[in-house]
Design a protein around this motif. Sequence first.
Motif, PDB file in Angstrom:
ATOM      1  N   VAL A   1      31.100   6.543  39.973  1.00 24.11           N
ATOM      2  CA  VAL A   1      29.844   6.009  40.513  1.00 24.11           C
ATOM      3  C   VAL A   1      28.651   6.498  39.688  1.00 24.11           C
ATOM      4  N   ALA A   2      28.683   7.765  39.257  1.00 29.08           N
ATOM      5  CA  ALA A   2      27.590   8.294  38.438  1.00 29.08           C
ATOM      6  C   ALA A   2      27.476   7.557  37.107  1.00 29.08           C
ATOM      7  N   LEU A   3      28.605   7.121  36.549  1.00 32.22           N
ATOM      8  CA  LEU A   3      28.584   6.388  35.278  1.00 32.22           C
ATOM      9  C   LEU A   3      28.175   4.932  35.460  1.00 32.22           C
ATOM     10  N   LEU A   4      28.549   4.342  36.594  1.00 33.14           N
ATOM     11  CA  LEU A   4      28.293   2.919  36.797  1.00 33.14           C
ATOM     12  C   LEU A   4      26.927   2.631  37.416  1.00 33.14           C
ATOM     13  N   SER A   5      26.365   3.563  38.176  1.00 32.78           N
ATOM     14  CA  SER A   5      25.103   3.284  38.863  1.00 32.78           C
ATOM     15  C   SER A   5      23.948   2.931  37.916  1.00 32.78           C
ATOM     16  N   PRO A   6      23.798   3.561  36.724  1.00 34.36           N
ATOM     17  CA  PRO A   6      22.713   3.124  35.826  1.00 34.36           C
ATOM     18  C   PRO A   6      22.882   1.692  35.335  1.00 34.36           C
ATOM     19  N   MET A   7      24.121   1.178  35.344  1.00 40.56           N
ATOM     20  CA  MET A   7      24.364  -0.184  34.886  1.00 40.56           C
ATOM     21  C   MET A   7      23.811  -1.223  35.844  1.00 40.56           C
TER      22      MET A   7
ATOM     23  N   ASP B   1      15.021  -6.084  22.753  1.00 38.38           N
ATOM     24  CA  ASP B   1      16.343  -5.846  22.159  1.00 38.38           C
ATOM     25  C   ASP B   1      16.334  -4.604  21.272  1.00 38.38           C
ATOM     26  N   LYS B   2      15.246  -4.429  20.513  1.00 41.97           N
ATOM     27  CA  LYS B   2      15.154  -3.259  19.629  1.00 41.97           C
ATOM     28  C   LYS B   2      15.092  -1.975  20.453  1.00 41.97           C
ATOM     29  N   ALA B   3      14.320  -2.001  21.547  1.00 46.49           N
ATOM     30  CA  ALA B   3      14.237  -0.822  22.414  1.00 46.49           C
ATOM     31  C   ALA B   3      15.592  -0.531  23.052  1.00 46.49           C
ATOM     32  N   ARG B   4      16.318  -1.581  23.405  1.00 49.73           N
ATOM     33  CA  ARG B   4      17.641  -1.384  24.001  1.00 49.73           C
ATOM     34  C   ARG B   4      18.597  -0.757  22.994  1.00 49.73           C
ATOM     35  N   GLU B   5      18.508  -1.183  21.722  1.00 50.26           N
ATOM     36  CA  GLU B   5      19.359  -0.598  20.687  1.00 50.26           C
ATOM     37  C   GLU B   5      19.078   0.895  20.530  1.00 50.26           C
ATOM     38  N   GLU B   6      17.849   1.303  20.780  1.00 48.03           N
ATOM     39  CA  GLU B   6      17.478   2.717  20.670  1.00 48.03           C
ATOM     40  C   GLU B   6      17.703   3.480  21.969  1.00 48.03           C
ATOM     41  N   GLY B   7      18.290   2.803  22.972  1.00 46.33           N
ATOM     42  CA  GLY B   7      18.584   3.466  24.240  1.00 46.33           C
ATOM     43  C   GLY B   7      17.422   3.497  25.209  1.00 46.33           C
ATOM     44  N   GLN B   8      16.366   2.733  24.945  1.00 51.69           N
ATOM     45  CA  GLN B   8      15.203   2.710  25.826  1.00 51.69           C
ATOM     46  C   GLN B   8      15.349   1.557  26.818  1.00 51.69           C
ATOM     47  N   VAL B   9      15.793   1.873  28.006  1.00 59.80           N
ATOM     48  CA  VAL B   9      15.933   0.884  29.067  1.00 59.80           C
ATOM     49  C   VAL B   9      15.351   1.471  30.351  1.00 59.80           C
ATOM     50  N   ALA B  10      15.102   0.598  31.314  1.00 62.78           N
ATOM     51  CA  ALA B  10      14.572   1.062  32.596  1.00 62.78           C
ATOM     52  C   ALA B  10      15.645   1.845  33.350  1.00 62.78           C
ATOM     53  N   ARG B  11      15.273   3.026  33.823  1.00 65.77           N
ATOM     54  CA  ARG B  11      16.212   3.872  34.570  1.00 65.77           C
ATOM     55  C   ARG B  11      15.541   4.371  35.843  1.00 65.77           C
ATOM     56  N   SER B  12      16.329   4.498  36.879  1.00 61.79           N
ATOM     57  CA  SER B  12      15.844   5.030  38.153  1.00 61.79           C
ATOM     58  C   SER B  12      16.752   6.177  38.590  1.00 61.79           C
ATOM     59  N   ARG B  13      16.232   7.390  38.554  1.00 64.45           N
ATOM     60  CA  ARG B  13      17.006   8.543  39.018  1.00 64.45           C
ATOM     61  C   ARG B  13      17.303   8.430  40.510  1.00 64.45           C
TER      62      ARG B  13
ATOM     63  N   GLY C   1      25.133   8.052  44.283  1.00 63.02           N
ATOM     64  CA  GLY C   1      26.019   9.216  44.325  1.00 63.02           C
ATOM     65  C   GLY C   1      26.215   9.735  45.739  1.00 63.02           C
ATOM     66  N   LEU C   2      25.125   9.793  46.512  1.00 58.16           N
ATOM     67  CA  LEU C   2      25.237  10.254  47.893  1.00 58.16           C
ATOM     68  C   LEU C   2      26.044   9.285  48.747  1.00 58.16           C
ATOM     69  N   VAL C   3      25.817   7.978  48.530  1.00 61.50           N
ATOM     70  CA  VAL C   3      26.590   6.983  49.281  1.00 61.50           C
ATOM     71  C   VAL C   3      28.072   7.099  48.938  1.00 61.50           C
ATOM     72  N   ALA C   4      28.371   7.259  47.637  1.00 62.64           N
ATOM     73  CA  ALA C   4      29.771   7.402  47.234  1.00 62.64           C
ATOM     74  C   ALA C   4      30.377   8.672  47.815  1.00 62.64           C
ATOM     75  N   GLY C   5      29.597   9.766  47.805  1.00 65.22           N
ATOM     76  CA  GLY C   5      30.101  11.010  48.387  1.00 65.22           C
ATOM     77  C   GLY C   5      30.375  10.873  49.876  1.00 65.22           C
ATOM     78  N   GLY C   6      29.437  10.225  50.581  1.00 66.72           N
ATOM     79  CA  GLY C   6      29.650  10.018  52.013  1.00 66.72           C
ATOM     80  C   GLY C   6      30.847   9.128  52.295  1.00 66.72           C
TER      81      GLY C   6
END
Length: 385
Positions: free
Chosen positions: A104-110, A20-32, A39-44
């Motif tokens: 899609v770019a804003l929602l995909s990290p969620m 929870d503390k890491a999440r408050e500091e913005g440290q979460v798992a991310r996949s580029r 993004g490519l699927v949405a573009g297609g």
Amino acid sequence: MAEQDSDLEKTESPSQRKLDKAREEGQVARSRELSTFMGLVAGGAGLWMMGEVLGQGMLRLLHNGLTLDRAFAFNIDLLLPRLNELFTDILLTFVPFLGLLVVVALLSPMLMSGWLFSPKALQPKFSKLNPFSGIKRMFSVNSLIELLKALGKATLVGGIGAWVVWANRDEVLLLVSEPVVQSIPHLNRMIWWSFAAIMAGMLLIVIIDVPFQLYEHTKKLKMTKEEVRQESKETEGDPQVKGRIRSMQREIARRRMMSEIPTADVVVTNPTHYSVALKYSEDKMRAPVVVAKGSHLLAARIKEIAKENNVPILEAPPLARALHKHSELGASIPEALYTAVAEVLAYVYQLRRYKKQGGTKPAVPGELPVPKELDPLTQLQDAAH
């Protein structure tokens, strides 16, 4: 020494508090890779659904942009409104498609970490401007892994693209000899098949990368045994302090219990092992209530206080054992003991009347009706046999 080193190794899974503390500091798992794939699927998908509209809009923009009225050549003031009109047409044509990509770019990290807005992540960190730290990050193991991932991704995607082109080399060469009316739809189909093949490769990368990022995030937040102990002290309190608090609470409860003994109607004893003080008020209570109970030294102290305050004491071992075992302090007695306790209270009331008015002294109750299943001693004897 070895034990101390093991305590400093990060071998423990991160606690919920650290997550929870890491999440408050913005440290979460991310996949580029996941964001790129979405993004490519949405573009297609956007091109598939809006392709005709976008094509017509682009043709209209080309026609309007390349068409110049004779009046513009002699009046420069007309150029600015014309440019403004063309810019508005461009926005109206491409905004739906670009808006889809932005959403899609804003929602995909969620998809991995859910909704997260961390003001701490927006705060400037001047330590990141340190060139030595930057050089260290460039030549770290993590950078090497990222480089290998990028090379692997480029090899996979490039290989798929090359395979698609090579597999359709005859059709690619055939495009040159086809009429324009036939070649454009033909090329369109080839592009979509190539896109689908590349997306399949990207999906494979995402399937590998997402679990890896989750693992790396958990690994980064792992804790040492010392950190776990320290956090436990901070959240639950120092064990010594907690023990001291519990001891003080027991002492306060014992004093409060002892202060209730003078108001009791009777104390039932074992006679030396257990003592239970009972109180009953017909107007205020549904059943007799246990105001004090104890064993051994505490039982002896209960008897002393009862004698000092002229509270009747009755030796009834089975009833005392049953009450001590199955009754809670401040709670009513079990229903199964109502009859036995009623006989005890009847004796106490007769004894009070005898002391005030005289007459025949009441007889001490003999064997009281205590169910065998409530007497701990009877249960032990039955188990032994």
